[in-house]
Design an enzyme around this catalytic site. Structure first.
Site, PDB file in Angstrom:
ATOM      1  N   HIS A   1       0.896  -1.228  -0.024  1.00 59.17           N
ATOM      2  CA  HIS A   1       0.151   0.013   0.023  1.00 59.17           C
ATOM      3  C   HIS A   1       0.986   1.258  -0.056  1.00 59.17           C
ATOM      4  O   HIS A   1       0.163   2.238  -0.279  1.00 59.17           O
ATOM      5  CB  HIS A   1      -1.110   0.115   1.125  1.00 59.17           C
ATOM      6  CG  HIS A   1      -0.558   0.201   2.441  1.00 59.17           C
ATOM      7  ND1 HIS A   1      -0.168  -0.834   3.290  1.00 59.17           N
ATOM      8  CD2 HIS A   1      -0.395   1.377   3.291  1.00 59.17           C
ATOM      9  CE1 HIS A   1      -0.022  -0.473   4.629  1.00 59.17           C
ATOM     10  NE2 HIS A   1       0.046   0.956   4.535  1.00 59.17           N
TER      11      HIS A   1
ATOM     12  N   ASP B   1       1.231  -7.660   2.221  1.00 63.65           N
ATOM     13  CA  ASP B   1       1.492  -6.336   1.755  1.00 63.65           C
ATOM     14  C   ASP B   1       2.818  -5.856   1.714  1.00 63.65           C
ATOM     15  O   ASP B   1       3.476  -5.215   2.589  1.00 63.65           O
ATOM     16  CB  ASP B   1       0.953  -5.616   3.024  1.00 63.65           C
ATOM     17  CG  ASP B   1       0.118  -4.206   2.878  1.00 63.65           C
ATOM     18  OD1 ASP B   1       0.894  -3.673   1.740  1.00 63.65           O
ATOM     19  OD2 ASP B   1      -0.301  -3.443   3.578  1.00 63.65           O
TER      20      ASP B   1
ATOM     21  N   SER C   1       4.105   2.269   8.144  1.00 65.55           N
ATOM     22  CA  SER C   1       3.786   1.207   7.070  1.00 65.55           C
ATOM     23  C   SER C   1       4.817   1.002   6.367  1.00 65.55           C
ATOM     24  O   SER C   1       5.827   1.799   5.842  1.00 65.55           O
ATOM     25  CB  SER C   1       2.812   1.649   6.072  1.00 65.55           C
ATOM     26  OG  SER C   1       1.432   1.410   6.816  1.00 65.55           O
TER      27      SER C   1
HETATM   28  N1  ARG Z   1      -4.696   0.142   7.392  1.00 66.19           N
HETATM   29  C1  ARG Z   1      -3.064   0.321   6.547  1.00 66.19           C
HETATM   30  C2  ARG Z   1      -2.538   1.461   7.002  1.00 66.19           C
HETATM   31  O1  ARG Z   1      -3.154   2.573   7.150  1.00 66.19           O
HETATM   32  C3  ARG Z   1      -3.524   0.248   5.061  1.00 66.19           C
HETATM   33  C4  ARG Z   1      -3.743  -0.835   4.677  1.00 66.19           C
HETATM   34  C5  ARG Z   1      -3.998  -0.734   3.023  1.00 66.19           C
HETATM   35  N2  ARG Z   1      -5.246  -1.623   2.725  1.00 66.19           N
HETATM   36  C6  ARG Z   1      -6.364  -1.137   2.276  1.00 66.19           C
HETATM   37  N3  ARG Z   1      -6.952  -2.231   2.285  1.00 66.19           N
HETATM   38  N4  ARG Z   1      -6.663  -0.114   2.366  1.00 66.19           N
HETATM   39  O2  ARG Z   1      -1.165   1.393   7.019  1.00 66.19           O
END
Ligand code: ARG
Length: 763
Positions: free
Chosen positions: A87, A223, A653
């Site tokens: 992401h 991811d 992330s």
């Molecule tokens: N919640 C994750 C973050 O903010 C991002 C994940 C991205 N995946 C998604 N399905 N939007 O780091």
């Protein structure tokens, strides 16, 4: 527990071991030796403090980079190979995708350096060093210095210190305040502007579970994505991608461990957490809970539904809006979770109780009353006033600037200024500056979709925000368009030159101020913006008048009162270290979550009829054959994700999850639903950090993606569970089939039949 309370700290060290304990904390690596190292060792760290942070010798910090200002990445080879989240790479991956060559959907691994894809605008920052400059910034400033004067002095010194450290453009440097302005730190980075896309799994792996699983455990998402940092021939950064650049040789890259994890194992996370507000007072929490978040949720709900309607109609459009959609959806769900959590955990009440205790402590001592006596009442008054104007801010951000056309119109502001000055060179420059960002914008733009969004969001703006705070343009809508935002949208989108690149370019070929100011999208932007700057901002500023000072006192008071607790400063996109252990949790009554997931869970979630849970055919086959190669865990399963109690937030992330020996075991990529209030208040029983197991990442690259050469580039330290594959045999030239046979034999008492399909994609 630093500069300001130094004497007290010293006294306390004599009485108590003064060190951080709870797993809460995004620590400044600068202080790891003093504050954290002993506790980290207790939890299982084998490294010295210098191996973690050292400005003279290669240390872990040299392997960690801030990616694009919004994510974290880590070096995993001596050739500048970088791992981060899918992401985080999403925008870059999407930008290289077309319906004909859809690498977002299909995945992509560069077979050679020549195939690695340049990403103009993307950069990484590598920390050179950091410094506590509190005494330099606050020198001569006292409690009686008038606030205005203090602010001016502090800002000037921050700028000077940063400018000095930049060494004429050699470095990127800035000073950030911590603890509400009680402390200041200087950060110096090298910025590399040539960061190329090397690989990514198919979206069905990298975003498996989609928005349904987002912010949730248990998770089965691969991811990750891969980039490579390039430098010039002298290993020095370049501002932009350059043809002659070569892979950057980092001072340090992380070895990768195939050993895997067990409950209770030590884990640390290095990275660049964006923002937490753990010192936000109850009144601030209350405002977020009942005004800010509901507005954001409502407006994003509307925008996402309209985008999705159109995306579902058209594959090319789906690709164009994929990254924008994921971005908006991510925090839409975050705001929902944060509000649910605040209600469930009674976060506001907890904060109120904490403030009541603080107030009592202050009142108990005349000297404290002198120092902190007004802080809480000032804060509460400020928030009460801010509440009157807060909706305007939210609607400007999420409604007006939630439409693409208004956002793009704002980009024309510098051109307007140049046109007003009549300076030909300035006009030419303003036009030239627009070319690239506008081309990028139009590549992924669909005016008819944006028109629907405009009609809906601006309609809500006109409906929800107090009349007295509305921009003039709404009067036009009322008088000339019978209050129909739909009709006004028809007019804007049929007349503005901001609806297509061709129209915009025609305007830019011979721009005049008259034409620009007559454009209805630009006029709308001007009306919204001017109204905000002239009518709302001054009110907000007046409301916030004493807030800076009061917050600073509030934080100082809290730290003085709880002087046995070591606080870590709120996240502010600076480099931090958090540590903890691999740890399961109880989500709610009668629900206990395991700490790891496996390939089996992918098969359980698989649903060919639901785009969020489609599993690529090849992955299905490999999983059904249990073809896990050297990446299986002790139980013969394919490890996919695991959780730790590391304290992280957005911006982390892509962060490396590192074991006690300094080896990479995972990539942090998310937080869990039960702890969505974590950025406001930390709950050690509930908050978990969700990580992709590095063995799944490597399996995806090697087995699924057939890109073994990229795994071979890494330093694999396979002191893992597979017998016979000790460190010596570790790297890459072990005969896979033998290793697999051995493993399957030992783990199943030799009973399992070894079924192996030829790895078709293996290079
Ligand atoms: N919640 C994750 C973050 O903010 C991002 C994940 C991205 N995946 C998604 N399905 N939007 O780091």
């Amino acid at each position: 527990m630093r500069t300001t309370h130094w004497a007290k700290a010293l006294l306390l060290t004599l009485l108590l071991p003064l060190a951080a304990h709870a797993d809460e904390g995004m620590w400044l690596p600068l202080f790891v030796k003093r504050l954290n190292h002993a506790d980290m060792q207790k939890k299982g760290l084998k490294l010295t403090a210098e191996e973690i942070y050292d400005i003279n010798n290669a240390s872990l910090k040299d392997a960690v980079v801030q990616l694009g200002g919004f994510c974290t990445g880590e070096f995993v080879s001596s050739q500048g190979l970088l791992l981060t989240n899918h992401h985080c790479g999403y925008d870059a991956i999407q930008s290289h995708s077309t319906p004909q060559n859809n690498i977002l959907q299909n995945g992509f691994y560069a077979a050679s350096r020549a195939e690695e894809k340049q990403n103009p605008g993307l950069f990484v920052d590598i920390l050179v060093r950091m410094e506590d400059v509190t005494s330099k910034v606050l020198d001569g400033i006292s409690a009686t210095t008038p606030e205005q004067e203090r602010m001016a002095t502090v800002q000037k010194r921050q700028r000077e210190l940063a400018d000095n450290a930049k060494e004429n453009g050699k470095y990127v440097a800035y000073v950030r305040d911590m603890f509400g302005g009680n402390e200041y730190y200087l950060f110096i980075y090298q910025r590399f502007g040539d960061v190329r896309l090397v690989g990514a799994p198919p979206e069905a792996v990298g975003k498996f579970g989609g928005d349904t699983d987002n912010w949730m455990w248990p998770r089965h998402t691969g991811d990750f994505s891969m980039f490579r940092v390039y430098a010039d021939k002298n290993n020095q950064p370049t501002a932009t991608p350059q043809a002659g650049n070569v892979p950057y040789v980092p001072k340090k890259h992380l070895p990768v461990s195939l050993q895997g994890i067990n409950e209770g194992d030590f884990a640390m996370v290095f990275g660049f957490p964006g923002r937490t507000q753990r010192f936000l007072p109850a009144a601030g929490l209350q405002l977020t809970l009942d005004q800010t978040n509901p507005a954001r949720i409502k407006l994003r709900d509307t925008r996402l539904k309209l985008w999705k309607e159109d995306m579902d109609q058209d594959a090319a459009l789906r690709l164009k809006y994929a990254s924008k959609y994921a971005n908006i959806a991510n925090y839409w769900k975050y705001f929902i979770g944060q509000n649910e959590g605040m209600k469930r955990l009674k976060t506001v009440d907890q904060k109120k109780a904490e403030e009541a205790a603080l107030d009592q402590w202050i009142r108990a001592d005349q000297a404290r009353v002198q120092k902190y006596g007004d802080a809480l009442s000032t804060i509460n008054e400020a928030y009460a006033k801010m509440r009157e104007y807060n909706l305007s801010t939210q609607y400007v951000n999420e409604a007006a600037f939630g439409t693409e056309i208004v956002t793009q119109a704002a980009r024309l502001q510098p051109l307007a200024t140049a046109l007003k000055s009549g300076d030909k060179a300035a006009i030419d420059k303003a036009v030239a500056d627009l070319k690239e960002p506008m081309a990028e914008h139009f590549k992924d733009y669909n005016a008819s979709t944006d028109k629907k969004v405009f009609a809906a969001l601006m309609g809500l703006y006109m409906q929800d925000v107090p009349k007295a705070q509305q921009p003039d343009v709404f009067q036009t809508v009322q008088k000339q368009y019978g209050s129909s935002m739909q009709k006004y949208a028809d007019y804007v989108f049929s007349t503005s030159f901001l609806t297509s690149e061709a129209k915009l370019n025609a305007f830019l070929a011979a721009p005049t101020l008259a034409k620009l100011e007559a454009d209805p999208a630009y006029k709308t932007y001007q009306s919204v913006y001017q109204n905000y700057v002239q009518n709302i901002v001054p009110k907000l500023q007046a409301a916030q008048g004493g807030l800076g000072q009061a917050n600073r006192q509030y934080v100082a008071a809290l730290r003085e009162k709880n002087s046995q607790k070591v606080y870590s400063p709120d996240a502010n996109s600076t480099i931090r270290l958090s540590y903890g252990t691999v740890r399961p949790y109880k989500g709610r009554d009668a629900v206990a979550y395991d700490y790891k997931t496996t390939g089996q869970g992918i098969l359980e979630k698989e649903d060919a009829t639901n785009p969020e849970f489609v599993v690529p055919q090849k992955e299905l086959e490999l999983l059904k054959m249990k073809d896990y190669g050297r990446f299986a865990d002790k139980g013969g399963n394919l490890p996919v994700a695991f959780i730790t109690d590391n304290d992280i937030t957005g911006g982390n992330s892509g962060s490396p999850v590192i074991n006690g020996r300094g080896e990479l075991i995972g990539l942090a990529f998310d937080g869990n639903w039960e702890a969505m209030t974590g950025d406001l208040a930390y709950d050690p029983e509930l908050k978990r950090c969700i990580n992709a197991d590095i063995r799944y990442v490597l399996w995806c690259i090697e087995k699924l993606g057939g890109a073994r050469h990229l795994v071979d580039e890494m330093t694999i330290v396979n002191n893992g569970p597979n017998p016979g594959v000790g460190p010596a045999a570790s790297a890459s030239n072990v005969d896979m089939s033998d290793v697999e046979k051995m493993k399957v034999k030992t783990e199943n008492g030799g009973k399992t039949k070894i079924k192996r399909k030829k790895d078709a994609a293996a290079l």
